[in-house]
Design an enzyme around this catalytic site. Structure first.
Site, short mmCIF file in Angstrom:
data_model
loop_
_atom_site.label_atom_id
_atom_site.label_comp_id
_atom_site.label_asym_id
_atom_site.label_seq_id
_atom_site.Cartn_x
_atom_site.Cartn_y
_atom_site.Cartn_z
N PHE A 130 0.51 -1.17 0.04
CA PHE A 130 0.20 0.77 -0.34
C PHE A 130 0.70 1.51 -0.06
CE2 PHE A 130 -2.62 3.10 2.08
CZ PHE A 130 -3.66 3.19 1.10
N ASP A 199 1.66 -5.18 8.39
CA ASP A 199 1.21 -4.77 8.31
C ASP A 199 -0.36 -5.12 8.15
OD1 ASP A 199 -1.22 -2.63 7.43
OD2 ASP A 199 0.13 -1.81 6.58
N TYR A 224 -11.14 0.80 10.11
CA TYR A 224 -12.11 1.17 9.62
C TYR A 224 -12.74 0.38 8.72
CZ TYR A 224 -8.74 4.09 6.50
OH TYR A 224 -7.20 4.40 5.64
N LYS A 225 -11.77 -0.58 8.02
CA LYS A 225 -12.24 -1.55 7.43
C LYS A 225 -12.49 -2.78 7.78
CE LYS A 225 -7.97 -0.29 5.35
NZ LYS A 225 -8.44 0.40 4.00
N ARG A 384 -12.37 -4.23 -7.02
CA ARG A 384 -12.02 -4.88 -5.97
C ARG A 384 -13.82 -5.72 -5.24
NH1 ARG A 384 -8.33 -2.37 -1.20
NH2 ARG A 384 -10.40 -0.84 -1.54
#
Length: 425
Positions: A130, A199, A224-225, A384
């Site tokens: 990322f 991560d 928040y995922k 995705r």
């Protein structure tokens, strides 16, 4: 053998986790396949946040730091997250953002490596990691005189040379959903004399994680995922206890002080993970994150992360199979590994033309996924789709593929409104 809608409804009826869907406020008519980017709101969150605002802040005011447990919240929520990532109590804090936490632990890791192995001046990471991880690493390399080396997944082992200080990887790749073997990769880093930093943004709450069992050194993750903590929710940070007290983290704020309310002019770091806090914590956001993490812990009585993983794989297997059956001839490719051991909780499709517009057409139909741009080279444009087993069912999967089939067959994705790029994709 073709899977029918009736077959999917039967699977939902037999699903031991189906009651967990009631923990969430799902919009009517929406099949939400983007929990890997922003999780759904827990049903408990509005009242909890309102109570923090109206009673704890509005009535109790500053007393709430003691009376309502505000001061302890980063550790309280951190201990709950620890149960999802194979960490011991007292080794995780919920605080700041993933990027800021990564800066803290990567800086600490470089300090530790420099003290023990001053000749090691490289950070190795995946080229498709990322971007924020790579940006933070790049900035620290420029500041410290290190080199950032970016490789493809199959090149990681050969890149672990005696010059490497830290191997920094995202457990589940945000673009493809490909998952690293955490114990094996950590062991490889350690065998090469390097520290291992993970991560967990796309794996905490999505796949079983055992940081302690793997012997990892540092980890950060997103709130928040899959943890359903709300937009901009605090992230979390974990440090292996064998490293925690060796070095300061670079953002030596007063919440990381051993006695913050002694108000001494010199910094004395708190023992343990508490030193990885910095400034005053966002209590409203922490309350929402607490609700989100509780939705994961509600699964513990039903088999916990192992049961969620079993359902996640069944959902993603079904989606892959149905796309293969029903969308043939439309140029759809698969970027996500078929091997269960190498797959996270998302499925990423490719298409040479119109990937962004197809996603927008699906969103207009109530099937919410997202798009990630390729690089016009090795990495293609991605459609995705995240599968959060807490609230996604098998019938949802069937309908989502039916909508994809219709979008492709009708060519509606070619409409102008679906080809206008938004700021957030």
């Amino acid at each position: 053998m073709t899977t029918t809608l009736q077959d999917c409804r039967a699977l939902d009826a037999q699903d031991p986790l189906r009651a967990l869907r009631d923990l969430f406020l799902l919009p009517e008519g929406t099949i939400y396949l983007d929990g890997n980017s922003l999780g759904v709101m827990p049903r408990s969150a509005p009242a909890r946040v309102a109570d923090v605002v109206t009673r704890e802040w509005g009535v109790d005011l500053i007393q709430s730091w003691n009376k309502n447990g505000w001061f302890a919240m980063p550790g309280t929520v951190g201990d709950k997250i620890a149960r999802l990532i194979g960490a011991a109590p007292g080794t995780v804090v919920a605080t700041d953002s993933t990027s800021i936490n990564l800066f803290k632990v990567l800086s600490a890791a470089l300090n530790l490596s420099t003290a023990d192995h001053p000749q090691r001046k490289r950070i190795v990471s995946e080229r498709s990691n990322f971007p924020t991880d790579l940006y933070i690493a790049e900035a620290l390399c420029k500041e410290r005189g290190f080199e950032l080396v970016l490789v493809e997944p199959d090149e990681i082992a050969s890149a672990l040379t005696p010059e490497v200080a830290v191997l920094m990887l995202t457990h589940v790749n945000y673009r493809t959903g490909a998952m690293h073997d955490m114990p094996a990769m950590t062991a490889a880093a350690h065998a090469a004399g390097a520290l291992m930093l993970w991560d967990l943004a796309h794996s905490a709450g999505a796949v079983p994680v055992d940081l302690s069992g793997a012997g990892a050194d540092y980890a950060v993750g997103c709130g928040y995922k899959y943890l359903n903590g709300g937009p901009g929710a605090p992230a979390f940070v974990w440090v292996n206890p064998r490293h925690t007290d060796r070095f300061w983290q670079p953002l030596a704020g007063w919440w990381g002080h051993a006695t913050p309310f002694a108000f001494t002019p010199d910094y004395q770091p708190a023992p343990g993970i508490t030193r990885y806090q910095c400034g005053t914590q966002p209590m409203i956001s922490l309350a929402a994150l607490d609700c989100g993490v509780d939705t994961l812990l509600a699964a513990e009585a039903l088999g916990g992360m192992a049961a969620l993983r079993t359902k996640s794989l069944a959902l993603t297997d079904l989606f892959i199979s149905l796309v293969d059956e029903r969308c043939q001839g439309h140029g759809i490719g698969l970027a996500t590994p078929l091997d269960h051991a190498q797959r996270g909780s998302q499925v990423c499709l490719t298409r040479d033309e119109g990937a962004y517009a197809i996603v927008q057409a699906l969103i207009a139909r109530g099937v919410v996924g997202d798009f990630r741009a390729g690089d016009s080279g090795q990495h293609k444009d991605i459609l995705r789709f995240g599968f959060t087993p807490l609230y996604i069912g098998f019938e949802d999967v069937w309908h989502s593929v039916e909508h994809l089939k219709q979008v492709l067959e009708s060519g509606e994705w070619r409409r102008d409104e679906f080809n206008q790029k938004h700021a957030v994709t």
